[in-house]
Design a protein around this motif. Structure first.
Motif, short mmCIF file in Angstrom:
data_model
loop_
_atom_site.label_atom_id
_atom_site.label_comp_id
_atom_site.label_asym_id
_atom_site.label_seq_id
_atom_site.Cartn_x
_atom_site.Cartn_y
_atom_site.Cartn_z
N PHE A 134 -2.71 -70.09 61.45
CA PHE A 134 -3.02 -71.22 62.25
C PHE A 134 -4.22 -70.91 63.07
CE2 PHE A 134 -2.74 -73.89 66.18
CZ PHE A 134 -2.56 -75.34 65.63
N ILE A 135 -4.51 -69.93 63.73
CA ILE A 135 -5.62 -69.81 64.72
C ILE A 135 -6.83 -69.61 63.61
CG2 ILE A 135 -6.97 -68.15 66.04
CD1 ILE A 135 -4.05 -67.65 67.30
N HIS A 136 -6.89 -69.05 62.44
CA HIS A 136 -7.95 -68.75 61.60
C HIS A 136 -8.45 -70.27 61.23
CE1 HIS A 136 -7.31 -64.72 60.63
NE2 HIS A 136 -8.28 -64.50 60.23
N ILE A 137 -7.47 -71.24 60.81
CA ILE A 137 -7.81 -72.51 60.50
C ILE A 137 -8.54 -73.43 61.67
CG2 ILE A 137 -6.84 -74.63 59.77
CD1 ILE A 137 -5.03 -72.88 57.72
N VAL A 138 -7.85 -73.16 62.76
CA VAL A 138 -8.34 -74.32 63.88
C VAL A 138 -9.50 -73.78 64.66
CG1 VAL A 138 -6.12 -75.58 63.86
CG2 VAL A 138 -6.32 -73.59 65.51
N SER A 139 -9.43 -72.37 64.67
CA SER A 139 -10.45 -71.84 65.35
C SER A 139 -11.20 -70.65 64.59
CB SER A 139 -9.78 -71.11 66.93
OG SER A 139 -10.96 -70.75 67.80
N PRO A 140 -11.95 -70.98 63.84
CA PRO A 140 -12.47 -69.76 62.80
C PRO A 140 -13.69 -69.21 63.52
CG PRO A 140 -13.40 -72.01 62.20
CD PRO A 140 -12.35 -72.43 63.08
N THR A 141 -14.48 -69.53 64.60
CA THR A 141 -15.55 -68.83 65.18
C THR A 141 -15.35 -67.47 65.37
OG1 THR A 141 -16.29 -71.03 65.83
CG2 THR A 141 -17.36 -69.01 66.90
N PRO A 142 -14.24 -67.06 66.19
CA PRO A 142 -14.35 -65.58 66.32
C PRO A 142 -13.97 -64.75 64.81
CG PRO A 142 -12.60 -66.79 67.70
CD PRO A 142 -13.41 -67.66 66.74
N PHE A 143 -13.60 -65.18 64.11
CA PHE A 143 -13.44 -64.55 62.69
C PHE A 143 -14.85 -64.41 61.92
CE2 PHE A 143 -9.43 -66.45 64.12
CZ PHE A 143 -8.72 -65.39 63.91
N LEU A 144 -15.64 -65.82 62.04
CA LEU A 144 -16.79 -65.59 61.37
C LEU A 144 -17.71 -64.59 62.21
CD1 LEU A 144 -17.30 -69.40 61.01
CD2 LEU A 144 -16.83 -67.80 59.33
N LYS A 145 -17.50 -64.43 63.51
CA LYS A 145 -18.48 -63.33 64.18
C LYS A 145 -18.20 -62.16 63.60
CE LYS A 145 -19.01 -66.13 68.52
NZ LYS A 145 -18.71 -66.05 69.82
N ILE A 146 -17.19 -61.57 63.10
CA ILE A 146 -16.75 -60.19 62.65
C ILE A 146 -16.79 -60.03 61.34
CG2 ILE A 146 -15.34 -59.82 65.01
CD1 ILE A 146 -12.82 -59.90 63.07
N MET A 147 -17.20 -60.92 60.71
CA MET A 147 -17.30 -60.99 59.13
C MET A 147 -18.34 -60.26 58.63
SD MET A 147 -15.69 -62.45 56.32
CE MET A 147 -14.64 -63.85 57.06
N PRO A 148 -18.36 -59.34 58.03
CA PRO A 148 -19.36 -58.52 57.34
C PRO A 148 -20.44 -59.40 56.75
CG PRO A 148 -17.18 -57.37 56.54
CD PRO A 148 -16.92 -58.73 57.23
N ALA A 149 -21.70 -59.14 56.64
CA ALA A 149 -22.80 -59.94 56.33
C ALA A 149 -22.57 -60.07 54.82
CB ALA A 149 -24.08 -59.43 56.60
N TRP A 150 -22.12 -59.08 54.12
CA TRP A 150 -22.01 -58.98 52.72
C TRP A 150 -20.98 -59.94 52.01
CZ3 TRP A 150 -17.31 -57.48 50.90
CH2 TRP A 150 -16.74 -56.52 51.85
N VAL A 151 -20.12 -60.66 52.90
CA VAL A 151 -19.05 -61.34 52.47
C VAL A 151 -19.73 -62.99 52.26
CG1 VAL A 151 -16.86 -62.70 53.02
CG2 VAL A 151 -17.24 -60.06 53.53
N PRO A 152 -19.59 -63.27 50.91
CA PRO A 152 -20.36 -64.70 50.64
C PRO A 152 -19.12 -65.98 50.86
CG PRO A 152 -19.13 -63.89 48.65
CD PRO A 152 -19.12 -62.83 49.73
#
Length: 134
Positions: A19-37
């Motif tokens: 639920f949090i991934h869907i409604v508040s993705p910003t924190p997860f986007l910040k830790i995403m490795p740059a190589w992930v398309p």
């Protein structure tokens, strides 16, 4: 009884995380490795995967579905491990040390435990608590 209780707790954990991934993705986007398309889509789909895995793990009527959900959640935990490592590296590189080793080291050890817990509570394995088979 313990397995069932932990299965429900794990399902609730993954449902909330999805639920949090869907409604508040910003924190997860910040830790995403740059190589992930397509990072935004990856975060959305990981949230959907967590929700579906939680629902499958929580249901009581189909053991094959529960086992499939458990395997799916275990594989999910393996797949998101690079983001956790990336978060560790990025956070520790901050001048203030970010959340610190007290947060990141237990988190690194928790990931394999989540993998095992999904498989054990989902009935995929009895290891190491069950009898050894010859």
């Amino acid at each position: 009884m313990i397995r069932t209780g932990l299965r429900w707790i794990l399902a609730a954990f993954y449902f909330l995380a999805g639920f949090i991934h869907i409604v508040s993705p910003t924190p997860f986007l910040k830790i995403m490795p740059a190589w992930v398309p397509a990072a935004e889509q990856v975060v959305l789909w990981t949230g959907i995967a967590e929700l579906l895995g939680a629902i499958g793990l929580a249901q009581a009527f189909s053991m094959p579905l529960r086992r499939a959900a458990a395997v799916g959640l275990a594989l999910y935990a393996v797949c998101v491990f690079p983001a956790n490592i990336n978060h560790f590296i990025m956070d520790m590189a901050q001048a203030d040390g970010g959340a610190g080793l007290g947060y990141h080291v237990p988190r690194m050890f928790a990931q394999p435990m989540l993998i095992w817990l999904a498989l054990w509570t989902g009935g995929v394995t009895d290891w190491p608590l069950g009898p050894r088979k010859a």
